[in-house]
Write an enzyme that holds these catalytic residues in place. Structure first.
Site, PDB file in Angstrom:
ATOM      1  CE  LYS A 215      -2.146  -0.632   3.906  1.00 28.45           C
ATOM      2  NZ  LYS A 215      -1.769  -1.946   4.401  1.00 28.45           N
TER       3      LYS A 215
ATOM      4  NE  ARG B 107      -4.658  -0.670   9.707  1.00 29.33           N
ATOM      5  CZ  ARG B 107      -3.567  -0.119   9.160  1.00 29.33           C
ATOM      6  NH1 ARG B 107      -3.523   1.154   8.900  1.00 29.33           N
ATOM      7  NH2 ARG B 107      -2.531  -0.877   8.871  1.00 29.33           N
TER       8      ARG B 107
ATOM      9  NE  ARG C 221       7.257  -2.976   6.299  1.00 33.88           N
ATOM     10  CZ  ARG C 221       5.940  -2.739   6.245  1.00 33.88           C
ATOM     11  NH1 ARG C 221       5.402  -2.159   5.189  1.00 33.88           N
ATOM     12  NH2 ARG C 221       5.178  -3.075   7.246  1.00 33.88           N
TER      13      ARG C 221
ATOM     14  NE  ARG D  22       6.484  -0.583   9.902  1.00 34.89           N
ATOM     15  CZ  ARG D  22       5.317  -0.426   9.277  1.00 34.89           C
ATOM     16  NH1 ARG D  22       5.277   0.175   8.094  1.00 34.89           N
ATOM     17  NH2 ARG D  22       4.215  -0.863   9.818  1.00 34.89           N
TER      18      ARG D  22
ATOM     19  NE  ARG E 297       1.661  -4.695  11.154  1.00 37.57           N
ATOM     20  CZ  ARG E 297       2.683  -4.603  10.309  1.00 37.57           C
ATOM     21  NH1 ARG E 297       3.808  -5.258  10.551  1.00 37.57           N
ATOM     22  NH2 ARG E 297       2.575  -3.874   9.240  1.00 37.57           N
TER      23      ARG E 297
HETATM   24  P1  AMP Z   1       0.683   0.865   8.616  1.00 41.14           P
HETATM   25  O1  AMP Z   1       1.883   1.704   8.396  1.00 41.14           O
HETATM   26  O2  AMP Z   1      -0.513   1.328   7.817  1.00 41.14           O
HETATM   27  O3  AMP Z   1       0.956  -0.605   8.455  1.00 41.14           O
HETATM   28  O4  AMP Z   1       0.239   1.077  10.137  1.00 41.14           O
HETATM   29  C1  AMP Z   1       1.116   0.695  11.195  1.00 41.14           C
HETATM   30  C2  AMP Z   1       0.342   0.564  12.492  1.00 41.14           C
HETATM   31  O5  AMP Z   1      -0.245   1.823  12.835  1.00 41.14           O
HETATM   32  C3  AMP Z   1      -0.822  -0.413  12.476  1.00 41.14           C
HETATM   33  O6  AMP Z   1      -0.418  -1.749  12.674  1.00 41.14           O
HETATM   34  C4  AMP Z   1      -1.651   0.119  13.641  1.00 41.14           C
HETATM   35  O7  AMP Z   1      -1.089  -0.233  14.894  1.00 41.14           O
HETATM   36  C5  AMP Z   1      -1.490   1.627  13.485  1.00 41.14           C
HETATM   37  N1  AMP Z   1      -2.547   2.182  12.626  1.00 41.14           N
HETATM   38  C6  AMP Z   1      -2.418   2.710  11.377  1.00 41.14           C
HETATM   39  N2  AMP Z   1      -3.589   3.124  10.893  1.00 41.14           N
HETATM   40  C7  AMP Z   1      -4.512   2.863  11.863  1.00 41.14           C
HETATM   41  C8  AMP Z   1      -5.924   3.036  11.959  1.00 41.14           C
HETATM   42  N3  AMP Z   1      -6.631   3.559  10.951  1.00 41.14           N
HETATM   43  N4  AMP Z   1      -6.518   2.662  13.121  1.00 41.14           N
HETATM   44  C9  AMP Z   1      -5.822   2.142  14.136  1.00 41.14           C
HETATM   45  N5  AMP Z   1      -4.508   1.918  14.090  1.00 41.14           N
HETATM   46  C10 AMP Z   1      -3.845   2.271  12.975  1.00 41.14           C
END
Ligand code: AMP
Length: 185
Positions: A13, A88, A125, A131, A142
């Site tokens: 994404k 989400r 990654r 990360r 996740r």
């Molecule tokens: P991402 O970079 O999109 O994979 O997001 C990394 C982490 O941020 C996720 O695993 C969640 O812990 C948190 N996160 C990102 N977007 C959201 C969201 N819309 N609602 C809740 N937690 C989020």
């Protein structure tokens, strides 16, 4: 254009969102990036988010919704944006609907990828970017949380007639072309 890109963690994404937003000239609004930026700056919001991110859980709506609301109010998002990682959950969809006040999303891009490919990509990654949430245990959590809470959103957006599915496996440039073809269809 008001767009959302969704898909399981590791589906690519972030990579695609960066390219698409550049081409369309709309801001790329990633909640994960916003949380990580807050963390890097040592804000209270960042500290709070980290507790959940490190465990592979979703950050509570009380933190997340307000952050997105503020970001969408910024001038650069007035004529369009590409959301990445928000909404989400079904509740976040309702929140976003409220924020957009009738200016609905034009398209929702769902990037698909199978679990084996995803775990491999995320492990890679973790080696490259370090990360904290890219360890195997957290990755599995996740993916579970995505299946339970986020995957159902595709049905919702399908019903609204805005969903486009794109195969997220292959070369980055090929996937980008698939996305633009789907958006123009
Ligand atoms: P991402 O970079 O999109 O994979 O997001 C990394 C982490 O941020 C996720 O695993 C969640 O812990 C948190 N996160 C990102 N977007 C959201 C969201 N819309 N609602 C809740 N937690 C989020």
């Amino acid at each position: 254009m008001r767009l959302l890109i969704m898909g399981p963690p590791g589906a690519g994404k972030g990579t695609q969102a960066a390219v698409i937003s550049q081409r369309l000239g709309v801001p790329h609004i990633s909640t994960g990036d916003l949380f990580r930026a807050n963390l890097a700056q040592g804000t209270a919001l960042g500290q709070e988010a980290k507790k959940y991110m490190d465990a592979g859980e979703y950050v509570p709506d009380s933190v997340t919704n307000g952050m997105v609301r503020e970001r969408l109010r910024e001038e650069d998002a007035r004529d369009g944006f590409l959301l990445d990682g928000y909404p989400r959950t079904v509740q976040q969809v309702a929140e976003l609907d409220g924020m957009l006040a009738g200016k609905e999303l034009d398209r929702v891009i769902e990037l698909t990828a199978d679990t084996d490919a995803i775990v491999g990509r995320l492990m890679n990654r973790s080696l490259q970017q370090g990360r904290a949430d890219d360890t195997e245990e957290v990755i599995r959590r996740r993916l579970e949380v995505y299946e339970e809470q986020t995957a159902p959103l595709t049905q919702l957006y399908k019903t609204r007639g805005v969903l486009v599915n794109v195969d997220g496996l292959g070369e980055v440039a090929d996937i980008t072309e698939r996305i633009f073809t789907a958006l123009n269809a």
